[in-house]
Design a protein around this motif. Structure first.
Motif: not given
Length: 166
Positions: A141-166
């Motif tokens: 899950k994510i929690t955007p830290q927006s304040n309601g005064l952000n510029d108009a536009g479509t906002y995005s990001d990509t998180i990449t997860v690498t999985v490995s053994p302990n």
């Protein structure tokens, strides 16, 4: 010369027969075979690509699910996962103004992970085990830290997860 060649041929044939006889000889009535192989420790994910296109980016700073990470390991233990953000921990707008909204990431019960400082390593991600290949799911899950005064536009990001053994 022919006599010399015939002598060499006979000597060669005798030597060959002796060597062949030594190979054919066996001792006892038992044979053993020792063999081994190695399967390296590994973890896999079948989460593929998750895509959310309807994030709420108003000032409520609402925590929102972005997907589940499904993990399997052949070690019988949980996995280590590393999380990295394509935009350095920000949602970036497509408006040409380089507008950004920071966010935090929740990994299962671990909350408030900030990817702005780089890659985050999580050492206790649930993992399925066994030869059936059943995975364990961890909600992201994510929690955007927006304040309601952000510029108009479509906002995005990509998180990449690498999985490995302990």
């Amino acid at each position: 010369m022919n006599t010399l060649l015939k002598s060499l041929f006979v000597a060669s044939a005798i030597t060959s027969m002796t060597a062949a006889a030594a190979v054919v000889e066996t001792t006892g009535n038992e044979a053993s075979f020792t063999f081994e192989g190695t399967i390296e420790a590994m973890c896999k994910t079948d989460s593929g690509s998750n895509s959310v296109t309807n994030l709420n980016l108003d000032s409520t700073q609402e925590t929102q699910e972005i997907g589940t990470l499904d993990v399997w390991c052949n070690t019988g233990e949980n996995a280590t996962t590393e999380y990295s953000s394509a935009n350095g921990g920000f949602l970036v707008a497509d408006n040409g103004k380089n507008s950004k909204i920071a966010y935090t990431l929740d990994i299962g019960s671990t909350s408030g992970v900030d990817l702005q400082s780089g890659t985050y390593k999580h050492l206790a991600t649930l993992a399925g085990t066994g030869n059936a290949g059943e995975t364990q799911a961890t909600t992201l899950k994510i929690t955007p830290q927006s304040n309601g005064l952000n510029d108009a536009g479509t906002y995005s990001d990509t998180i990449t997860v690498t999985v490995s053994p302990n």
